[in-house]
Scaffold this active site. Structure first.
Site, PDB file in Angstrom:
ATOM      1  CE1 TYR A   1      -6.169 -25.638 -70.721  1.00  0.00           C
ATOM      2  CE2 TYR A   1      -5.839 -23.770 -69.124  1.00  0.00           C
ATOM      3  CZ  TYR A   1      -5.705 -24.615 -69.491  1.00  0.00           C
ATOM      4  OH  TYR A   1      -5.080 -25.455 -69.102  1.00  0.00           O
TER       5      TYR A   1
ATOM      6  CE  LYS B   1     -12.285 -32.431 -84.912  1.00  0.00           C
ATOM      7  NZ  LYS B   1     -11.927 -33.438 -85.589  1.00  0.00           N
TER       8      LYS B   1
ATOM      9  CG  ASP C   1      -8.479 -35.805 -85.848  1.00  0.00           C
ATOM     10  OD1 ASP C   1      -8.431 -34.759 -85.814  1.00  0.00           O
ATOM     11  OD2 ASP C   1      -9.857 -35.908 -85.863  1.00  0.00           O
TER      12      ASP C   1
ATOM     13  CG  ASP D   1      -3.921 -28.400 -71.199  1.00  0.00           C
ATOM     14  OD1 ASP D   1      -2.718 -27.784 -70.854  1.00  0.00           O
ATOM     15  OD2 ASP D   1      -4.922 -28.877 -70.897  1.00  0.00           O
TER      16      ASP D   1
END
Ligand code: NAI
Length: 336
Positions: free
Chosen positions: A123, A172, A205, A229
């Protein structure tokens, strides 16, 4: 009397900050607001999206209530929200999402507090062109042990203090093995210091699907910046949308309270914006100042208006009213 920096910000910012300051005033919270500018408004009026006066005021007063700041898409100045979080090392972004009375949603009894690492990850916007024709771009994600330890410890400490049962770490690490892999490794290490709190980890996910299927299984969530976010907006959607979810950005030397949502240019200036999100952020500010009773009194007034006077509420949560009618109803309850 507290001295607090107020940045109304862009778009709906002026409407919602006026609403929130009048509600705090009606509840008898004694605040001397130090008005400052940032974002698009400051860029237009002062030719600088983050004026030196604003930085100096935050350094001096250390607590900020901030409306949304618009960031141009694709080009133009970089996000002032990100700049403020990095400049003052506001590493802990806390975003609660709790079901509210009388708000239509397929979900009941959601009560999630999401901790988002606020200064690193993908980010940070460290990007560059690889070729001179600008047909190949790269972006850098940064994860350090120090910053990861701080946010993960903050999540566990919150869980301990508030009697929460579980911390879910989102990553992840199957693909981003070094960056989010490090975050996961540190999470596992820190979890061992908190044997009474259940710890689990989920790949982002799967987490998105689990939150939609059965959000009640989650309690405290901790994750890196970009995942936080996205998942915090998802969490907002579970409890009535962006108009009702507040947030805090907390560091060792300063704290900034702002809504999860942006400047909502589609409804700006139309008396349609829901001020609840910024109000809940202001209640997190009161709790930070240990004004627990006043925060609770205001929260209770909001719940009463949602429950008994739905017609005066804003349209995003199913009412027929305006920013003003909703604000007036809360202020009246607090003054009576
Ligand atoms: P947004 O959050 O401003 O709006 C998304 C949708 O939610 C819109 O339909 C809007 O009308 C609605 N909405 C948002 N807040 C609402 C409220 N209080 N009451 C009723 N409806 C509300 O997101 P968008 O459109 O992607 O971004 C607009 C601008 O805001 C961009 O420049 C973006 O960079 C900035 N932004 C700033 C943030 C901040 O200051 N922390 C956070 C997110 C976006």
């Amino acid at each position: 009397m507290y001295d607090i920096v107020l940045i109304p910000g862009d778009g709906i910012g002026t409407e919602i900050t006026e609403s929130v300051t009048s509600i705090l005033d009606s509840a008898g919270v004694d605040i001397n607001w130090i008005n400052c500018k940032a974002g698009e408004t400051a860029q237009k009026e002062m030719d600088n999206p983050l004026p030196e006066e604003t930085i100096e005021a935050i350094k001096k007063y250390r607590i900020v209530l901030k409306g949304p700041l618009a960031t141009p898409v694709g080009a133009g100045f970089r996000s002032i929200n990100v700049a403020l979080r990095q400049k003052f090392d506001l590493y802990s972004n806390i975003r609660p999402a709790k079901s509210l009375p009388n708000i239509e949603s397929p979900y009941r009894e959601v009560d999630i507090v999401l901790f988002r690492e606020n200064t690193q990850g993908l980010y940070i916007g460290k990007e560059h062109w690889v070729d001179e024709h600008q047909q190949h771009a790269e972006s850098i994600a940064v994860v350090t042990r120090d910053a990861s330890e701080k946010i993960i410890t903050a999540a566990f400490e919150y869980a301990k203090k508030h009697g929460r049962k579980k911390v879910s770490l989102v990553h992840k690490a199957n693909i981003l093995k070094l960056t989010t892999g490090l975050f996961l490794k540190i999470g596992k290490e820190i979890s061992e210091n908190y044997p009474s709190i259940e710890f689990e980890d989920l790949i982002v996910d799967n987490m998105a699907m689990q939150m939609v299927l059965r959000p009640q299984q989650f309690d405290v969530i901790v994750t890196t910046n970009l995942f936080g976010d996205i998942l915090s907006d998802l969490a907002s959607g579970l409890v009535g949308g962006l108009g009702v979810t507040g947030a805090a950005n907390i560091g060792e030397n300063a704290a900034m309270f702002e809504a999860v949502h942006g400047s909502a240019p589609d409804i700006a200036g139309q008396n349609k914006a829901n001020p609840t999100a910024l109000l809940f952020s202001a209640l997190m500010m009161l709790e930070y100042l240990e004004e627990f009773r006043k925060a609770e009194r205001i929260r209770s007034a909001v719940y009463t208006v949602l429950q008994d006077h739905k017609e005066v509420c804003t349209q995003d949560i199913g009412g027929q009213g305006t920013t003003q009618s909703y604000t007036d109803a809360i202020c009246k309850l607090l003054r009576d």
